[in-house]
Each structure stands twice: as C-alpha cells, then as structure tokens.
Design a protein around this motif. Sequence first.
Motif, mmCIF file in Angstrom:
data_model
loop_
_atom_site.group_PDB
_atom_site.id
_atom_site.type_symbol
_atom_site.label_atom_id
_atom_site.label_comp_id
_atom_site.label_asym_id
_atom_site.label_seq_id
_atom_site.Cartn_x
_atom_site.Cartn_y
_atom_site.Cartn_z
ATOM 1 N N MET A 204 0.810 -1.207 0.000
ATOM 2 C CA MET A 204 0.000 0.000 0.000
ATOM 3 C C MET A 204 0.849 1.265 0.000
ATOM 4 O O MET A 204 1.861 1.351 0.706
ATOM 5 C CB MET A 204 -0.946 0.013 1.202
ATOM 6 N N GLN A 205 0.409 2.243 -0.796
ATOM 7 C CA GLN A 205 1.049 3.552 -0.804
ATOM 8 C C GLN A 205 0.076 4.564 -0.216
ATOM 9 O O GLN A 205 -0.609 4.233 0.756
ATOM 10 C CB GLN A 205 1.499 3.886 -2.229
ATOM 11 N N TYR A 206 -0.006 5.762 -0.755
ATOM 12 C CA TYR A 206 -0.839 6.784 -0.114
ATOM 13 C C TYR A 206 -2.328 6.503 -0.299
ATOM 14 O O TYR A 206 -2.783 6.175 -1.385
ATOM 15 C CB TYR A 206 -0.517 8.166 -0.688
ATOM 16 N N GLY A 207 -3.093 6.676 0.798
ATOM 17 C CA GLY A 207 -4.542 6.568 0.726
ATOM 18 C C GLY A 207 -5.114 5.413 1.527
ATOM 19 O O GLY A 207 -5.355 4.350 0.972
ATOM 20 N N GLY A 208 -5.292 5.612 2.829
ATOM 21 C CA GLY A 208 -5.900 4.584 3.663
ATOM 22 C C GLY A 208 -4.963 3.489 4.105
ATOM 23 O O GLY A 208 -5.402 2.491 4.686
ATOM 24 N N GLU A 209 -3.663 3.662 3.858
ATOM 25 C CA GLU A 209 -2.703 2.615 4.228
ATOM 26 C C GLU A 209 -2.628 2.431 5.741
ATOM 27 O O GLU A 209 -2.350 1.335 6.230
ATOM 28 C CB GLU A 209 -1.317 2.923 3.652
ATOM 29 N N ASP A 210 -2.891 3.496 6.488
ATOM 30 C CA ASP A 210 -2.901 3.391 7.943
ATOM 31 C C ASP A 210 -4.205 2.759 8.439
ATOM 32 O O ASP A 210 -4.201 1.893 9.300
ATOM 33 C CB ASP A 210 -2.677 4.761 8.591
ATOM 34 N N ARG A 211 -5.319 3.171 7.850
ATOM 35 C CA ARG A 211 -6.620 2.641 8.282
ATOM 36 C C ARG A 211 -6.736 1.127 8.078
ATOM 37 O O ARG A 211 -7.402 0.438 8.849
ATOM 38 C CB ARG A 211 -7.750 3.365 7.556
ATOM 39 N N GLU A 212 -6.086 0.624 7.040
ATOM 40 C CA GLU A 212 -6.151 -0.814 6.780
ATOM 41 C C GLU A 212 -5.546 -1.600 7.930
ATOM 42 O O GLU A 212 -6.068 -2.666 8.311
ATOM 43 C CB GLU A 212 -5.444 -1.136 5.458
ATOM 44 N N LEU A 213 -4.463 -1.098 8.518
ATOM 45 C CA LEU A 213 -3.879 -1.751 9.684
ATOM 46 C C LEU A 213 -4.884 -1.738 10.834
ATOM 47 O O LEU A 213 -5.061 -2.751 11.533
ATOM 48 C CB LEU A 213 -2.587 -1.044 10.101
#
Length: 273
Positions: A204-213
């Motif tokens: 994942m790159q930019y865009g929701g990569e943190d929320r997925e975790l």
Amino acid sequence: MNRPKVSVIISTYNQPLWLEKVLWSYQYQTFKGFEVLIADDGSGEETKFLLDRVKKEVSYPIQHVWHEDNGFQKTIILNKATVLCKGDYIIYTDGDCIARQDFLQTHISNREKGYFLSGGYFKLPMDISKLISKQTIENQKCFDIKWLKKQGLKPSFKNSKIVAKGIKAKFLNKFTFTKATWNGHNVSGWKADILETNGYDERMQYGGEDRELGERLCNLGIKSKQIRYSAICLHLDHARGYVSKDMIDKNLKIRMDTKKNNLKRTSFGIIKT
C-alpha cells in the motif's frame, strides 16, 4: 537512560523545517521516558544534518530509520521503525504534526489492553504554519486560540479541538460523529498487537494505508477508543504531490479484501510469507 516505556514513531519525507518544529514539541512534553524514531521515507541530507544537530539539543533519544527514496514507501519504513522500537507501547504521528505538551501523557493515561487510541489533528493554513517558532512551542502560544486568531485563524467549530479540555473534551470524544480509526498522524497501540497483525501492508502507498492496519486490528478483536479532542497536534500545511488515483484505487481494493475476508494479518508486512 532506562529502557523507554513508550516509543514515538514520526514519519517524514524531505520536510526538515516542519520536522524541526515537531521535534521541539517533544522536548516540552510533560511525560518523560520515551524514545523517538524517525521513519524517513528517503529524505535528502538536509534532514540528516538536522537530526544530527537536534539530537545534541534535546533530552530524549532519537533514532533515524532511513531507506533510499523509491517513491511513496511509507509503509515499509514504518514497519522497519516498528521492529526497532524499544517500548512496548507505540505512538505513531507525522513530521508535520506539532504535539501539545500533554500529547504523550494523554495517550499514556488512556491506553488500555485490548484497545488502540485514535486521535485527530488541527489543520493550520500555510501562513500560520510558518509563523510557529521554537518559542511559541515552548510557551505553548501556538495552541492558544487567541494567539491563533490574532494570526488570522478563521472562526470554525473545528476550533473546539483547541479550546476543549477536561469534561468538555471527554464529552466531544464520546459524541463525535467521527469514527475512531487508525490515523497515521495521531494513533497509538500496543507493540504486541501491531506485530500480531504483521504491521503495515507494504503493497500500500498513499490513501488509507494506515486505516487498513486498524481494520485488521479490529478483526483481531482490538477495540478503538476516541481521543480526538484530548490528544492535540497542529498539522502544518504542505503540498501533496505524491497523491495519485492509481494508488488510492489499489489501496481500496486491498482494504475491501481485508474487510471481506476478515483478515487479521497481512502476508505483505514485517514478515513476508
């Protein structure tokens, strides 16, 4: 120094002027006993020179975790920094977010087994971002709504993030319509829980990569707690030239797969399987 209780991971990429302000905000935290890891997604030498200098000027330890610039690879460098953390509790934030002096204490006071904490940010326009100095961070003027208004801040309900304290902040945390998600600019959790999910998905790159975790943490049974109006940081303005629709679309597909299959662990994280 004794083993730090808490690790703070600050992500950055070629923003040394903003990063310096952020690092000074940690010098004036009321909570002590923490380390800072700079998760550097390939910055140039200016950032290295800044860190070499600031390390000698602050009272907390700083570790520079760096890899070569290969486009937006924030998830990869965050995983590297996560593995290197000495604390059993990790706070993730960004190199453009200045922390109020009670920022760390708020995360520590609210931490709880079986939960992660979700904070927010107070976004500043570019002209006010430039005006913030080491002095206004030390005396906390930059968090004073009167000072901000004198610098041109416009009236908004969002100003409640700066004004709200105590019971009012707890009330707003409880009744806000904003979901308590895993936000890369202001979030914290137990290192053991993060390792259990295998960290960030490195596809994942930019865009929701943190929320997925965060979504995998929830699938694991970890609940989220809202501290949006209590853990305050000022978001300094900057351009986002790295954003692309292809990145966002790719990330959405990965998040949909996580949700559909109730994934608790990624095969593309810290340990590759």
